[in-house]
Design a protein around this motif. Structure first.
Motif, PDB file in Angstrom:
ATOM      1  N   ALA A   1       0.680  -1.286   0.048  1.00 39.87           N
ATOM      2  CA  ALA A   1      -0.044   0.031   0.053  1.00 39.87           C
ATOM      3  C   ALA A   1       0.896   1.172   0.212  1.00 39.87           C
ATOM      4  O   ALA A   1       2.172   1.399   0.434  1.00 39.87           O
ATOM      5  N   SER A   2       0.221   2.381  -0.520  1.00 39.50           N
ATOM      6  CA  SER A   2       1.076   3.663  -0.447  1.00 39.50           C
ATOM      7  C   SER A   2       0.207   4.693   0.250  1.00 39.50           C
ATOM      8  O   SER A   2      -0.834   4.321   1.040  1.00 39.50           O
ATOM      9  N   ALA A   3       0.432   5.853   0.180  1.00 33.42           N
ATOM     10  CA  ALA A   3      -0.234   7.030   0.771  1.00 33.42           C
ATOM     11  C   ALA A   3      -1.796   7.102   0.272  1.00 33.42           C
ATOM     12  O   ALA A   3      -2.822   7.418   0.910  1.00 33.42           O
TER      13      ALA A   3
ATOM     14  N   PHE B   1      -4.717  13.269  -3.221  1.00 32.38           N
ATOM     15  CA  PHE B   1      -3.535  12.453  -3.364  1.00 32.38           C
ATOM     16  C   PHE B   1      -2.736  13.243  -4.475  1.00 32.38           C
ATOM     17  O   PHE B   1      -1.479  13.239  -4.163  1.00 32.38           O
ATOM     18  N   VAL B   2      -3.308  13.489  -5.632  1.00 31.62           N
ATOM     19  CA  VAL B   2      -2.370  14.154  -6.455  1.00 31.62           C
ATOM     20  C   VAL B   2      -2.076  15.554  -5.946  1.00 31.62           C
ATOM     21  O   VAL B   2      -0.904  15.807  -6.144  1.00 31.62           O
ATOM     22  N   TYR B   3      -3.021  16.377  -5.610  1.00 34.25           N
ATOM     23  CA  TYR B   3      -2.479  17.610  -4.997  1.00 34.25           C
ATOM     24  C   TYR B   3      -1.413  17.580  -3.990  1.00 34.25           C
ATOM     25  O   TYR B   3      -0.373  18.379  -3.856  1.00 34.25           O
ATOM     26  N   ALA B   4      -1.374  16.408  -3.163  1.00 33.00           N
ATOM     27  CA  ALA B   4      -0.348  16.349  -1.921  1.00 33.00           C
ATOM     28  C   ALA B   4       1.037  15.980  -2.475  1.00 33.00           C
ATOM     29  O   ALA B   4       2.202  16.165  -1.960  1.00 33.00           O
ATOM     30  N   TYR B   5       0.986  15.008  -3.654  1.00 39.49           N
ATOM     31  CA  TYR B   5       2.185  14.583  -3.892  1.00 39.49           C
ATOM     32  C   TYR B   5       2.781  14.645  -5.303  1.00 39.49           C
ATOM     33  O   TYR B   5       3.784  14.341  -5.799  1.00 39.49           O
ATOM     34  N   ALA B   6       1.949  15.510  -6.202  1.00 37.67           N
ATOM     35  CA  ALA B   6       2.310  15.871  -7.603  1.00 37.67           C
ATOM     36  C   ALA B   6       2.761  17.291  -7.550  1.00 37.67           C
ATOM     37  O   ALA B   6       1.800  17.733  -7.594  1.00 37.67           O
ATOM     38  N   PRO B   7       3.905  17.481  -7.762  1.00 33.42           N
ATOM     39  CA  PRO B   7       4.202  19.035  -7.766  1.00 33.42           C
ATOM     40  C   PRO B   7       3.628  19.649  -8.990  1.00 33.42           C
ATOM     41  O   PRO B   7       3.580  19.320  -9.924  1.00 33.42           O
ATOM     42  N   GLY B   8       3.071  20.663  -8.546  1.00 31.89           N
ATOM     43  CA  GLY B   8       2.340  21.784  -9.587  1.00 31.89           C
ATOM     44  C   GLY B   8       1.063  21.059 -10.207  1.00 31.89           C
ATOM     45  O   GLY B   8       0.485  21.541 -11.231  1.00 31.89           O
TER      46      GLY B   8
END
Length: 682
Positions: free
Chosen positions: A629-631, A667-674
């Protein structure tokens, strides 16, 4: 004589109108550039029989029923044109003009069609026929003699010089019929000898063609008494490499008997080759049309109901829904008529009930335009043998994966395969090619050859979780959330696109529904077992899959941004300094392919953001089973969180998927820059 002159005049008129005369002049200029003289000069002339019949019925009859006479007439016209217009000074006699008539098509009547499963065994007229078939074997390209010059051994004979004795290849003729030492001079009967420096060589390739119905025998049907005999097809010169293993073609060719003492073989001399596809249903059944209209309020409902009710002859509705959805997505991503555009969706099912899952996969395989069930004792990719037609070269035979081009190759339980087969499968899944080594010394070549063939099919397989190795039981460093693969090596599981764990929320809760389903089918054969909303026939699904395969889909910007954001975020959270990212670069292709497949299954031509959500959920669950599992923590049954038995359950499923959609965005907002720059916050 008057008839011959009229037909020759018709040939000149036809070549002038069709543009063949201008092409002929350009070919003559090409031959003039050659410094060395040749025995024969080969000209390909494309002929439309229908147009020729309208101009001169007698000439059209020759084309269709006596091609040798028609070739002689065209040869005479071409020679006269060369001498009249002074096109090639090196041509001295009509024998040096080698004309090959290429027919664009044949009349669509039964007399001009040759069924490869019922081809005649006796001697028949050597005239062109149309036939369709599947390529199951090819040979490397070898040389043959297009034409040769012979001189009389008597120096006093006028035929001891010049180009009076010319031999050219004729359809169905062997090499010894063109070049040998037994020819005699037609003027003085003295023996002839070949002037070797004037020999003209061409390319030749042998292809084994079999009736397309062979695919049905190689599919999920049980062994039967049907046998299909392959036919040898000779490809020459420009036709070489025009046919690929595992593809269907329509061939215009001349059947001929090849005499090689003491045997006589039946073969076809190819004249023209075109890809061919079998007709598939182009519309969706009324049952699914009604369902599509009723479920139009949600982009997720149609595919959910289709997957929920799928496979009812094997398992009851509501069982193994995630696997059934994955199989349907893999089916709609196949394309038999254009296998090069196939976006691969391989499925590996992990289960403790291998028998039921194998039956479900076998049932699903029957819906594919082309489905091959691989036998463990057979060849998976390609095999090599010596050609049986006297060429001395190798013959490369297609295995199950090559025969399944543009479709599905069902491997079954991976526990039944040896280690060398598993290693070959892993390499094939990673590279999407298979290589065949042809030793030169063994097959009459000067050098060894390494031939590569693309693998253009989706692979289905299953792993039995009940079979665990001792090595796996001692594993104490498993990542949290990852699944023990049982008998499936980790490298093989990693090579598959999708890994699906076949389980239900209640553990062994599927045993009773399966038992009840089996008993009801046995006690009430042919009668409806479930409510009308769940009654969709196998033909309904076959038409749905065939129609969805032909849909051209376009990726919307919203779906593209969500896929890109999830990919970047997932690579970031699944990376470490020692091993790098556990998410491969090919995962982006998997996400796009899943989103497109869900859009097709939902009968949409535009990939929505909701399709991308389904792709992310399937991909994330598959990665979790492999690497933990991941975040982004998603439940294993995220796509089907509740039983779909009424309208309220469909609404609850939509709400759950909507919440998961928001979770993916966070999840995208937290870990994908920009990510906030290109994804609108909801």
């Amino acid at each position: 004589m008057a008839e011959l002159l009229e037909m020759k005049a018709a040939i000149v008129s036809y070549l002038d109108r069709s543009g063949g005369l201008q092409q002929f002049v350009e070919e003559c200029r090409h031959f003039n550039d050659f410094q060395q003289s040749e025995a024969v000069y080969r000209f390909c002339i494309h002929v439309n029989p229908s147009d020729l019949i309208e101009m001169d019925a007698r000439l059209g009859d020759y084309i269709l029923h006596d091609p040798f006479k028609a070739t002689a007439l065209f040869q005479s016209v071409c020679f006269l044109s060369i001498k009249t217009l002074s096109l090639i000074e090196k041509i001295h006699t009509e024998n040096q003009v080698n004309v090959v008539l290429k027919l664009t098509h044949l009349p669509p009547f039964p007399d001009y069609s040759l069924d490869l499963s019922k081809f005649p065994r006796g001697y028949g007229p050597m005239r062109p026929f149309t036939s369709e078939g599947l390529v199951i074997a090819v040979t490397p390209i070898t040389k043959y003699t297009q034409g040769a010059r012979f001189l009389c051994t008597d120096d006093s004979c006028p035929f001891s010089r010049g180009f009076h004795h010319i031999r050219v290849h004729a359809p169905g003729a062997t090499e010894s019929a063109t070049v040998r030492r037994a020819f005699a001079c037609t003027l003085c009967s003295s023996p002839l000898k070949e002037d070797v420096k004037f020999r003209v060589l061409g390319d030749k390739q042998l292809v084994e063609l079999v009736h397309a119905h062979t695919l049905d025998i190689l599919s999920v049907h049980p062994p039967c008494s049907f046998r299909y005999q392959s036919v040898t097809l000779f490809l020459r010169d420009e036709l070489c490499n025009s046919m690929r293993i595992g593809q269907l073609y329509r061939v215009v060719g001349i059947p001929a008997h090849v005499h090689q003492w003491p045997n006589v073989t039946w073969s076809i001399e190819a004249n023209s080759v075109r890809p061919w596809t079998r007709e598939n249903p182009s519309s969706v059944s009324d049952n699914f049309r009604t369902l599509l209209a009723a479920s139009s309020c949600s982009p997720w409902r149609f595919s959910a109901i289709v997957a929920n009710s799928f496979g009812s002859p094997v398992v009851p509705p509501g069982v193994y829904r995630t696997l059934k959805l994955a199989l349907l997505l893999s089916l709609v991503q196949t394309r038999e008529e254009d296998p090069d555009s196939l976006n691969h969706l391989d499925v590996l099912a992990l289960t403790s009930d291998a028998l039921i899952i194998d039956r479900l996969m076998a049932y699903s395989l029957g819906l594919a335009g082309r489905g091959i069930r691989h036998q463990v004792t057979g060849e998976m990719f390609a095999s090599l043998s010596r050609d049986e037609h006297g060429t001395g070269t190798a013959s490369i035979h297609a295995g199950s994966a090559l025969l399944a081009s543009g479709g599905i190759c069902l491997l079954g339980d991976l526990a039944s395969y040896r280690k060398d087969k598993m290693d070959a499968l892993q390499s094939a899944l990673e590279t999407r090619t298979t290589a065949v080594f042809v030793p030169g010394k063994k097959y009459g070549e000067d050098a060894d050859q390494q031939l590569s063939f693309p693998l253009q099919c989706n692979f289905w397989a299953l792993g039995d979780l009940a079979t665990s190795t001792k090595r796996s039981l001692k594993c104490d460093n498993a990542v949290l959330g990852s699944l023990e693969m049982g008998s499936v090596p980790a490298q093989i599981a990693e090579a598959f696109n999708l890994v699906i764990q076949c389980r239900e929320a209640g553990g062994d809760g599927t045993v009773l529904p399966l038992a009840v389903h089996t008993l009801r089918m046995a006690m009430m054969p042919g009668e409806p077992l479930y409510p009308a909303c769940m009654q969709f026939t196998t033909q309904d699904y076959r038409e749905l899959v065939a129609h969805a395969q032909g849909l051209q889909v376009e990726l919307s910007p919203e779906a593209e941004k969500l896929i890109h954001g999830y990919y970047m975020a997932s690579r970031r959270v699944r990376s470490d300094a020692a091993q790098g990212s556990s998410l491969s670069a090919a995962s982006i292709n998997l996400l796009v392919s899943l989103a497109e497949a869900h859009s097709r299954l939902s009968l949409r031509s535009r990939v929505l953001e909701e399709d991308a959500v389904v792709a992310v959920l399937l991909c994330e669950n598959s990665i979790t089973l492999k690497h933990g599992a991941s975040a982004l923590v998603i439940p294993p049954d995220a796509l089907f969180p509740c039983d779909l038995h009424d309208l309220d359950s469909l609404r609850r499923r939509d709400l759950t998927l909507g919440q998961l959609h928001q979770q993916i965005l966070q999840f995208v907002y937290a870990y994908a820059p920009g990510a906030a720059n290109y994804i609108t916050e909801e």
